[in-house]
Motif scaffolding. Structure first.
Motif, PDB file in Angstrom:
ATOM      1  N   LEU A   1       0.705  -1.208   0.009  1.00  0.00           N
ATOM      2  CA  LEU A   1      -0.124  -0.014  -0.013  1.00  0.00           C
ATOM      3  C   LEU A   1       0.948   1.302  -0.069  1.00  0.00           C
ATOM      4  O   LEU A   1       0.655   2.197  -0.798  1.00  0.00           O
TER       5      LEU A   1
ATOM      6  N   GLU B   1       2.189   2.326  -3.409  1.00  0.00           N
ATOM      7  CA  GLU B   1       0.751   3.131  -4.236  1.00  0.00           C
ATOM      8  C   GLU B   1       0.379   4.356  -3.725  1.00  0.00           C
ATOM      9  O   GLU B   1      -0.272   5.347  -4.463  1.00  0.00           O
ATOM     10  N   ILE B   2       0.606   4.813  -2.472  1.00  0.00           N
ATOM     11  CA  ILE B   2       0.213   6.089  -1.756  1.00  0.00           C
ATOM     12  C   ILE B   2       0.417   7.417  -2.490  1.00  0.00           C
ATOM     13  O   ILE B   2      -0.283   8.596  -2.464  1.00  0.00           O
TER      14      ILE B   2
ATOM     15  N   LYS C   1      -0.013   7.772  -5.457  1.00  0.00           N
ATOM     16  CA  LYS C   1      -0.924   8.295  -6.499  1.00  0.00           C
ATOM     17  C   LYS C   1      -2.226   8.772  -6.198  1.00  0.00           C
ATOM     18  O   LYS C   1      -3.057   9.098  -6.988  1.00  0.00           O
TER      19      LYS C   1
ATOM     20  N   VAL D   1      -5.389   4.462  -0.585  1.00  0.00           N
ATOM     21  CA  VAL D   1      -5.338   3.144  -1.421  1.00  0.00           C
ATOM     22  C   VAL D   1      -5.889   2.118  -0.662  1.00  0.00           C
ATOM     23  O   VAL D   1      -5.657   2.027   0.594  1.00  0.00           O
ATOM     24  N   TYR D   2      -6.275   1.125  -1.367  1.00  0.00           N
ATOM     25  CA  TYR D   2      -6.556  -0.103  -0.707  1.00  0.00           C
ATOM     26  C   TYR D   2      -6.110  -1.337  -1.487  1.00  0.00           C
ATOM     27  O   TYR D   2      -5.802  -1.233  -2.691  1.00  0.00           O
TER      28      TYR D   2
END
Length: 173
Positions: free
Chosen positions: A99, A102-103, A105, A109-110
């Motif tokens: 996670l 990806e944060i 972006k 996020v999940y």
């Protein structure tokens, strides 16, 4: 740093598995805030048995749902990111790392979820059927009709939740 916030209510056996899944994360820059909704000496004893400086344990006056303990834990959080983890959930060892990658972006996020009930969380202690989460693209139209993102599967920027005013304590979940 990630602040992991776990609300619990008198489920020390489940909490033990939850704590161990956090301790086994490949990403180790975290604090684990555990908020007991009410007082339970058994839960406190389980938490204290870990003697882990990353764990911060609090007991608040019993409220009866997850929102107030989550709000209390959020106010205690020191991390730039928040992850909410229910006491009956065990994370995969790479959950936080995936996670966190990806944060950048988005503000939240999940990830997908695997349901494996090895303790009998269903009605009258029955075991629920196991399932593996399915991946799909994010669809706002579906989210507006039904929430498919569990709080235990998400990572959120701290300031975003503070700007929203936290968890609405009028709702049970």
């Amino acid at each position: 740093m990630i602040s992991i916030i776990t609300s619990t209510f008198d489920r020390p056996k489940l909490l033990k598995r939850c704590i161990e899944s956090v301790q086994n994360q490949s990403y180790q820059d975290y604090e684990h805030i555990i908020v007991q909704d009410g007082k339970d000496p058994k839960t406190k004893k389980v938490v204290e048995s870990y003697n882990d400086p990353k764990i911060r344990y609090f007991e608040i006056e019993h409220f009866g749902n997850h929102s107030r303990p989550k709000n209390f834990g959020t106010k205690q959080a020191k991390g730039e990111y928040l992850a909410y983890l229910d006491d009956d959930v065990a994370l995969r060892p790479d959950h936080l790392l995936i996670l966190l990658k990806e944060i950048d972006k988005a503000d939240i996020v999940y990830g997908d979820r695997w349901v494996i009930d090895d303790v009998g969380l269903g009605e009258n202690g029955a075991k629920m059927p196991s399932s593996v989460g399915r991946s799909s693209d994010f669809r706002l139209d579906i989210l507006m009709k039904a929430n498919f993102i569990d709080t235990s599967d998400a990572l959120i920027r701290r300031e975003v939740l503070f700007n929203l005013g936290g968890w609405d304590e009028r709702y049970q979940k």
